[in-house]
Design an enzyme around this catalytic site. Structure first.
Site, PDB file in Angstrom:
ATOM      1  N   SER A   1      47.428   7.806  10.250  1.00  0.00           N
ATOM      2  CA  SER A   1      46.759   8.843  11.037  1.00  0.00           C
ATOM      3  C   SER A   1      45.525   8.305  11.774  1.00  0.00           C
ATOM      4  O   SER A   1      44.774   7.482  11.237  1.00  0.00           O
ATOM      5  CB  SER A   1      46.331   9.960  10.086  1.00  0.00           C
ATOM      6  OG  SER A   1      45.344  10.746  10.690  1.00  0.00           O
TER       7      SER A   1
ATOM      8  N   GLU B   1      42.842   9.710  12.179  1.00  0.00           N
ATOM      9  CA  GLU B   1      41.605  10.088  11.469  1.00  0.00           C
ATOM     10  C   GLU B   1      41.465   9.410  10.110  1.00  0.00           C
ATOM     11  O   GLU B   1      40.744   9.891   9.239  1.00  0.00           O
ATOM     12  CB  GLU B   1      41.514  11.603  11.307  1.00  0.00           C
ATOM     13  CG  GLU B   1      41.500  12.399  12.594  1.00  0.00           C
ATOM     14  CD  GLU B   1      40.311  12.106  13.509  1.00  0.00           C
ATOM     15  OE1 GLU B   1      39.439  11.289  13.135  1.00  0.00           O
ATOM     16  OE2 GLU B   1      40.269  12.679  14.607  1.00  0.00           O
TER      17      GLU B   1
ATOM     18  N   HIS C   1      43.090  17.996   7.158  1.00  0.00           N
ATOM     19  CA  HIS C   1      42.431  18.308   8.427  1.00  0.00           C
ATOM     20  C   HIS C   1      43.451  19.054   9.278  1.00  0.00           C
ATOM     21  O   HIS C   1      44.587  18.604   9.409  1.00  0.00           O
ATOM     22  CB  HIS C   1      41.969  17.016   9.102  1.00  0.00           C
ATOM     23  CG  HIS C   1      41.724  17.186  10.569  1.00  0.00           C
ATOM     24  ND1 HIS C   1      40.881  18.154  11.054  1.00  0.00           N
ATOM     25  CD2 HIS C   1      42.242  16.560  11.642  1.00  0.00           C
ATOM     26  CE1 HIS C   1      40.887  18.099  12.382  1.00  0.00           C
ATOM     27  NE2 HIS C   1      41.715  17.142  12.757  1.00  0.00           N
TER      28      HIS C   1
ATOM     29  N   GLY D   1      46.562  17.383  13.178  1.00  0.00           N
ATOM     30  CA  GLY D   1      46.032  17.452  11.821  1.00  0.00           C
ATOM     31  C   GLY D   1      46.518  16.274  11.005  1.00  0.00           C
ATOM     32  O   GLY D   1      47.358  15.490  11.464  1.00  0.00           O
ATOM     33  N   ASN D   2      45.981  16.141   9.809  1.00  0.00           N
ATOM     34  CA  ASN D   2      46.416  15.055   8.933  1.00  0.00           C
ATOM     35  C   ASN D   2      46.087  15.372   7.480  1.00  0.00           C
ATOM     36  O   ASN D   2      45.208  16.173   7.198  1.00  0.00           O
ATOM     37  CB  ASN D   2      45.825  13.705   9.371  1.00  0.00           C
ATOM     38  CG  ASN D   2      44.498  13.854  10.076  1.00  0.00           C
ATOM     39  OD1 ASN D   2      43.500  14.131   9.435  1.00  0.00           O
ATOM     40  ND2 ASN D   2      44.490  13.730  11.397  1.00  0.00           N
TER      41      ASN D   2
ATOM     42  N   HIS E   1      44.184  22.397  12.535  1.00  0.00           N
ATOM     43  CA  HIS E   1      43.685  23.037  13.747  1.00  0.00           C
ATOM     44  C   HIS E   1      44.109  24.508  13.782  1.00  0.00           C
ATOM     45  O   HIS E   1      44.846  24.908  14.678  1.00  0.00           O
ATOM     46  CB  HIS E   1      44.249  22.340  14.999  1.00  0.00           C
ATOM     47  CG  HIS E   1      43.827  20.919  15.181  1.00  0.00           C
ATOM     48  ND1 HIS E   1      44.212  20.166  16.267  1.00  0.00           N
ATOM     49  CD2 HIS E   1      43.044  20.095  14.436  1.00  0.00           C
ATOM     50  CE1 HIS E   1      43.707  18.950  16.178  1.00  0.00           C
ATOM     51  NE2 HIS E   1      42.998  18.877  15.068  1.00  0.00           N
TER      52      HIS E   1
ATOM     53  N   SER F   1      50.690   8.569  12.006  1.00  0.00           N
ATOM     54  CA  SER F   1      50.233   9.117  13.285  1.00  0.00           C
ATOM     55  C   SER F   1      51.426   9.540  14.152  1.00  0.00           C
ATOM     56  O   SER F   1      52.448   8.843  14.179  1.00  0.00           O
ATOM     57  CB  SER F   1      49.433   8.018  13.992  1.00  0.00           C
ATOM     58  OG  SER F   1      49.046   8.447  15.258  1.00  0.00           O
TER      59      SER F   1
END
Ligand SMILES: [Zn+2]
Length: 217
Positions: A77, A79, A98, A31-32, A100, A48
């Protein structure tokens, strides 16, 4: 012009990551999180590959909306392009998470939408959450597909991957994360019993208008 970088916003990314972890909404480094400072137009984003509990303010990467790194020694990250594409497409978004989590990821692997089945969900998130077309993690294609499927709503599923939530600020984005995951859980349980009622579009609109007038959404 010297761009003012805020320690406060770096700390916001660190604290939100710990909160996500504490609430069991994500695991490991997955996630980020990012935040847009509307005064400077700078984006603060998680680095990241570092565990949420180990990230410190010095690890946060600061970029402009085109992706040029302004401060930070870590890699941003994976993303980052998805976060920037959303800030560039939506004037009303000031924070993106973001993640999971389990139940919304169940829907994200099926490609199904989450319909408007509960009042808090339709008032805060939108009439439904739809699943974006597949794109490899970190790809420009994923960024584009996420922007399209997000539309004007506050959350989107990423096929075979996870969920992305947005808010005017971090507090709202965090609230969207909780409500989407809770509603996905309720939806899956109700389907296992047999059925659930989807709120009609006109009632959704009435509730959204009420929320806008009364809570200034
Ligand atoms: Zn992910």
């Amino acid at each position: 012009m010297e761009l003012k970088i805020s320690e406060k916003y770096k700390k916001l990314i660190v604290d939100t990551g710990r909160e996500l972890y504490k609430q069991n909404l994500t695991i490991g480094t997955w996630g980020n999180i990012s935040f847009l400072d509307s005064d400077t137009d700078l984006v603060y984003i998680k680095p990241s590959g570092i565990e949420y509990n180990e990230i410190e303010t010095k690890d946060i990467v600061v970029l402009d909306k085109k992706g040029k790194i302004v401060e930070g020694t870590k890699k941003p990250s994976i993303e980052t392009s998805m976060h920037l594409a959303i800030y560039n497409a939506r004037d009303d978004v000031g924070a993106i998470i973001h993640y999971h989590p389990i139940y919304s990821s169940v829907l994200a692997v099926t490609g199904l939408s989450l319909p408007g089945i509960s009042e808090d969900f339709v008032q805060l998130v939108g009439n439904k959450v739809v699943c974006a077309k597949y794109g490899l993690p970190g790809s420009k294609e994923l960024a584009k597909n996420a922007v399209i499927a997000l539309g004007e709503r506050k959350a989107v599923f990423l096929l075979n991957h996870g969920t992305l939530c947005v808010g005017r600020d971090m507090k709202e984005a965090m609230k969207v994360c909780s409500v989407v995951e809770k509603t996905a859980h309720i939806y899956i349980l109700s389907k296992s019993i047999g059925k659930c009622r989807i709120i009609p579009e006109e009632d959704i609109k009435a509730m959204q208008d009420f929320a806008k007038d009364n809570y200034g959404n």
